[in-house]
Design an enzyme around this catalytic site. Structure first.
Site, PDB file in Angstrom:
ATOM      1  N   HIS A 164      28.992   1.205  68.015  1.00 49.35           N
ATOM      2  CA  HIS A 164      29.935   1.387  67.128  1.00 49.35           C
ATOM      3  C   HIS A 164      30.976   2.392  67.221  1.00 49.35           C
ATOM      4  O   HIS A 164      30.753   3.345  67.776  1.00 49.35           O
ATOM      5  CB  HIS A 164      29.164   1.570  65.550  1.00 49.35           C
ATOM      6  CG  HIS A 164      28.438   2.910  65.620  1.00 49.35           C
ATOM      7  ND1 HIS A 164      27.183   3.144  66.050  1.00 49.35           N
ATOM      8  CD2 HIS A 164      28.784   4.042  64.834  1.00 49.35           C
ATOM      9  CE1 HIS A 164      26.544   4.250  65.831  1.00 49.35           C
ATOM     10  NE2 HIS A 164      27.648   4.923  65.207  1.00 49.35           N
TER      11      HIS A 164
ATOM     12  N   HIS B  75      33.639   4.768  64.950  1.00 47.08           N
ATOM     13  CA  HIS B  75      34.117   5.630  63.683  1.00 47.08           C
ATOM     14  C   HIS B  75      35.644   5.354  63.510  1.00 47.08           C
ATOM     15  O   HIS B  75      36.337   5.835  64.608  1.00 47.08           O
ATOM     16  CB  HIS B  75      33.744   7.055  63.721  1.00 47.08           C
ATOM     17  CG  HIS B  75      32.133   7.351  63.693  1.00 47.08           C
ATOM     18  ND1 HIS B  75      31.483   7.418  62.576  1.00 47.08           N
ATOM     19  CD2 HIS B  75      31.261   7.051  64.929  1.00 47.08           C
ATOM     20  CE1 HIS B  75      30.271   7.817  63.083  1.00 47.08           C
ATOM     21  NE2 HIS B  75      30.181   7.579  64.195  1.00 47.08           N
TER      22      HIS B  75
END
Ligand code: AMP
Ligand code: ZN
Length: 140
Positions: free
Chosen positions: A102, A104
């Site tokens: 992932h 941010h």
């Protein structure tokens, strides 16, 4: 149990736990971070369960990168931050807490000191309001 069965981000993808979603497509999912480092902190994840940058397939990596750019532009349009921090961690020693790839997206204000992660859970109504603003910018 497979890694993806117990993975919190895979559970979000499967709809087993809730998330405040901003965008979804065939390869990526974007939602609000529940412990934001700043208001508007957003996560873009790969739909494929892959732990990190070193292991992700290039096709999934490129899809995430493309979504990150689209969502960062929407965050800029919606919230007008002074800057946007893009962050990504590989391995617990590097600060990764969820072992599913992932990225941010953290809106930053001039003079703001923000860690990579927030400490306090966000108010869910505030998260929903921010998500609606970002979604509108993405669609507009
Ligand atoms: P890291 O693995 O260190 O790059 O960060 C994982 C991020 O996921 C942290 O910023 C958490 O606040 C966030 N997070 C963990 N669980 C959830 C969840 N269920 N929904 C949204 N964000 C989450
Ligand atoms: Zn996963």
């Amino acid at each position: 149990m497979s890694e993806s069965a117990s993975c919190i981000f895979c559970k979000i993808i499967r709809g087993e736990i809730p998330a405040v979603t901003i965008h979804e497509d065939a390869q990526t999912l974007t939602f609000m971070d529940v412990r934001p480092a700043s208001p508007g902190h957003t996560l873009v994840i790969s739909r494929a369960h892959t732990p990190n940058l070193l292991e992700i397939a290039e096709i999934d990596l490129l899809a995430v990168a493309s979504t990150v750019q689209r969502v960062a532009r929407a965050v800029q349009k919606a919230l007008s931050p002074d800057g946007i921090r893009i962050g990504q961690f590989n391995g617990a020693a590097a600060g990764q807490t969820v072992l599913h790839y992932h990225v941010h997206i953290v809106p930053m204000r001039e003079g703001q000191k923000a860690g990579a992660h927030g400490r306090e859970p966000a108010n869910s109504e505030q998260l929903k309001a921010l998500a609606a603003q970002i979604r509108a910018a993405l669609e507009g």
